[in-house]
Write a protein that holds these residues in place. Structure first.
Motif, mmCIF file in Angstrom:
data_model
loop_
_atom_site.group_PDB
_atom_site.id
_atom_site.type_symbol
_atom_site.label_atom_id
_atom_site.label_comp_id
_atom_site.label_asym_id
_atom_site.label_seq_id
_atom_site.Cartn_x
_atom_site.Cartn_y
_atom_site.Cartn_z
ATOM 1 N N GLU A 166 0.826 -1.211 0.000
ATOM 2 C CA GLU A 166 0.000 0.000 0.000
ATOM 3 C C GLU A 166 0.859 1.259 0.000
ATOM 4 O O GLU A 166 0.600 2.202 -0.756
ATOM 5 N N VAL A 167 1.893 1.283 0.855
ATOM 6 C CA VAL A 167 2.773 2.453 0.907
ATOM 7 C C VAL A 167 3.523 2.607 -0.416
ATOM 8 O O VAL A 167 3.670 3.719 -0.934
ATOM 9 N N CYS A 168 3.970 1.493 -0.976
ATOM 10 C CA CYS A 168 4.695 1.559 -2.248
ATOM 11 C C CYS A 168 3.798 2.066 -3.373
ATOM 12 O O CYS A 168 4.206 2.927 -4.167
ATOM 13 N N GLU A 169 2.582 1.566 -3.457
ATOM 14 C CA GLU A 169 1.668 1.985 -4.519
ATOM 15 C C GLU A 169 1.348 3.470 -4.413
ATOM 16 O O GLU A 169 1.235 4.168 -5.423
ATOM 17 N N GLU A 170 1.202 3.964 -3.210
ATOM 18 C CA GLU A 170 0.867 5.382 -3.034
ATOM 19 C C GLU A 170 2.023 6.295 -3.399
ATOM 20 O O GLU A 170 1.821 7.483 -3.664
ATOM 21 N N ASN A 171 3.230 5.737 -3.405
ATOM 22 C CA ASN A 171 4.401 6.571 -3.672
ATOM 23 C C ASN A 171 5.129 6.192 -4.956
ATOM 24 O O ASN A 171 6.266 6.611 -5.182
ATOM 25 N N GLY A 172 4.475 5.398 -5.813
ATOM 26 C CA GLY A 172 5.061 5.049 -7.094
ATOM 27 C C GLY A 172 6.307 4.204 -6.987
ATOM 28 O O GLY A 172 7.224 4.322 -7.807
ATOM 29 N N ILE A 173 6.371 3.336 -5.976
ATOM 30 C CA ILE A 173 7.541 2.504 -5.729
ATOM 31 C C ILE A 173 7.225 1.056 -6.108
ATOM 32 O O ILE A 173 6.154 0.536 -5.797
ATOM 33 N N GLU A 174 8.177 0.386 -6.772
ATOM 34 C CA GLU A 174 8.027 -1.034 -7.086
ATOM 35 C C GLU A 174 8.323 -1.858 -5.840
ATOM 36 O O GLU A 174 9.185 -1.499 -5.029
ATOM 37 N N PHE A 175 7.639 -3.000 -5.691
ATOM 38 C CA PHE A 175 7.848 -3.865 -4.527
ATOM 39 C C PHE A 175 7.966 -5.320 -4.987
ATOM 40 O O PHE A 175 7.115 -5.807 -5.731
ATOM 41 N N TYR A 176 9.026 -5.990 -4.528
ATOM 42 C CA TYR A 176 9.264 -7.385 -4.898
ATOM 43 C C TYR A 176 9.799 -8.167 -3.699
ATOM 44 O O TYR A 176 10.375 -7.592 -2.769
ATOM 45 N N LEU A 177 9.629 -9.500 -3.769
ATOM 46 C CA LEU A 177 10.340 -10.390 -2.852
ATOM 47 C C LEU A 177 11.700 -10.715 -3.459
ATOM 48 O O LEU A 177 11.845 -10.808 -4.677
ATOM 49 N N TRP A 178 12.696 -10.929 -2.598
ATOM 50 C CA TRP A 178 14.048 -11.233 -3.073
ATOM 51 C C TRP A 178 14.676 -12.274 -2.146
ATOM 52 O O TRP A 178 14.812 -12.048 -0.951
ATOM 53 N N ASN A 179 15.061 -13.402 -2.712
ATOM 54 C CA ASN A 179 15.761 -14.440 -1.962
ATOM 55 C C ASN A 179 17.266 -14.243 -2.139
ATOM 56 O O ASN A 179 17.796 -14.450 -3.238
ATOM 57 N N PHE A 180 17.971 -13.833 -1.069
ATOM 58 C CA PHE A 180 19.407 -13.591 -1.219
ATOM 59 C C PHE A 180 20.220 -14.885 -1.117
ATOM 60 O O PHE A 180 21.417 -14.907 -1.407
#
Length: 373
Positions: free
Chosen positions: A115-129
């Protein structure tokens, strides 16, 4: 003073330029609120779509930030180069099973981050290091880091700090490293669960924990136990180690609660209430009670922890603790986007207070018979 609009300037760009001018001249100061997209559309005599695009692009360029449910605000440091701004947030983990992320602890957290990412135009992903501890190549990405006590090599945190990675940890934290963190307040959660049972008149309260021994509990279960002890202490109830059942294992399973319940109920004086420190263990305890002919909550009250979806469907419905990880996810993303300052990263931290969910498995204590078959 209102800027004049060139006929060739798109309306959204005109709005952006006007707001930038107000920020750069000091008419709008850091953290000042901006009009809503509805009010902005009226002010500039345009559509909401246009005002929304203007606000979104201003976020992308680092001039403003958004907080869900509150609005848009002027960024504190708008002079930072646009290339330094976070454009992507990754939830980084080490080889977690995909099924793990179906737990509401994670699904609620991910929704808050999203929700925070969508409101601020930020991409969001999971990442397995993975075993190589490789983070995304983008040095300006925001990292919400999940670690575990049993498999995470803490030396990599120091290395990532030296690379100036923008990291906030969730679930576990490392105060000596000064890395920003957001956690659920497990001590308060354990306290609230125990306090609820005490408020119903229970004085003999068993606890089912996960670990190799009472001295080898992970961070979250250790803190829940501390909360349990604090609640007992405040009500002058002696701590009885016989009422602590520690079940071996890394993943929460119903059989842990099943075995823990049987162990506690085999005591000469069984507890009148049991705090199972996860809903999976609590449901296992309920199954054991049924097999033993023990009534819930008439003979024993059972309290869970996590508020998994099935807890509302058990019979009787399970009283539990909701960890409020939706808020945890929101705060983790907000800290990365709006609150990190290179010179004082260690001062950025937050603890989310859980909420007791009272259902049908807990009730006021009844006078126990002197003998038990």
């Amino acid at each position: 003073m209102v800027m004049e609009k060139s006929d060739k300037t798109p309306m959204y760009q005109y709005i952006m330029n006007d707001i930038k001018r107000k920020i750069e001249t000091g008419e709008l100061k850091p953290h000042d609120p901006l009009p809503t997209q509805i009010d902005m559309a009226k002010e500039y005599n345009t559509s909401e779509i246009t005002s929304r695009r203007a606000l979104s692009d201003l976020v992308q360029e680092g001039y403003i930030y958004r907080i869900r449910g509150k609005g848009s605000f002027v960024n504190e440091n708008v002079s930072a180069p646009a290339g330094q701004a976070i454009r992507t947030i990754y939830f980084a983990h080490k080889n977690n099973e995909v099924s793990t992320f179906n737990h509401p602890f994670f699904t609620d957290m991910f929704q808050g981050i999203k929700e925070v990412c969508e409101e601020n135009g930020i991409e969001f992903y999971l990442w397995n290091f993975g075993e190589n501890y490789e983070l995304p190549e983008d040095p300006h990405a925001g990292i919400i880091l999940l670690t575990t006590n049993h498999s995470f090599d803490i030396s990599h945190l120091t290395a990532w700090q030296e690379e100036n990675r923008r990291i906030v940890t969730v679930h576990f934290y490392y105060p000596h490293l000064g890395i920003p963190y957001v956690i659920v307040d497990n001590l308060t959660g354990g306290y609230l669960a125990t306090q609820h049972l005490i408020s119903l008149g229970h004085r003999s309260i068993g606890v089912i924990l996960t670990g190799n021994s009472i001295m080898e509990l992970n961070q979250e279960f250790s803190l829940r136990l501390q909360g349990y002890r604090l609640a007992l202490s405040q009500h002058q109830i002696p701590f009885d180690q016989d009422l602590i059942a520690v079940m071996e294992g890394e993943d929460e399973r119903g059989d842990m609660g099943y075995r823990g319940f049987k162990k506690l109920m085999s005591l000469d004086t069984p507890p009148t209430a049991i705090f199972a420190t996860s809903d999976f263990k609590a449901i296992g305890a309920m199954n054991a009670a049924r097999d033993m002919g023990v009534r819930i909550p008439e003979d024993v009250s059972i309290m869970g922890y996590d508020d998994v979806e099935i807890s509302e469907l058990t019979y009787p419905r399970l009283s539990t603790v909701n960890q409020n990880t939706h808020k945890l996810g929101q705060r983790a993303a907000e800290i990365l986007l709006f609150e990190l300052k290179d010179q004082e990263k260690g001062s950025v931290r937050d603890e989310i207070v859980p909420t007791v969910i009272v259902r049908d498995t807990t009730a006021a204590i009844k006078q126990r018979k002197t003998s038990r078959k």
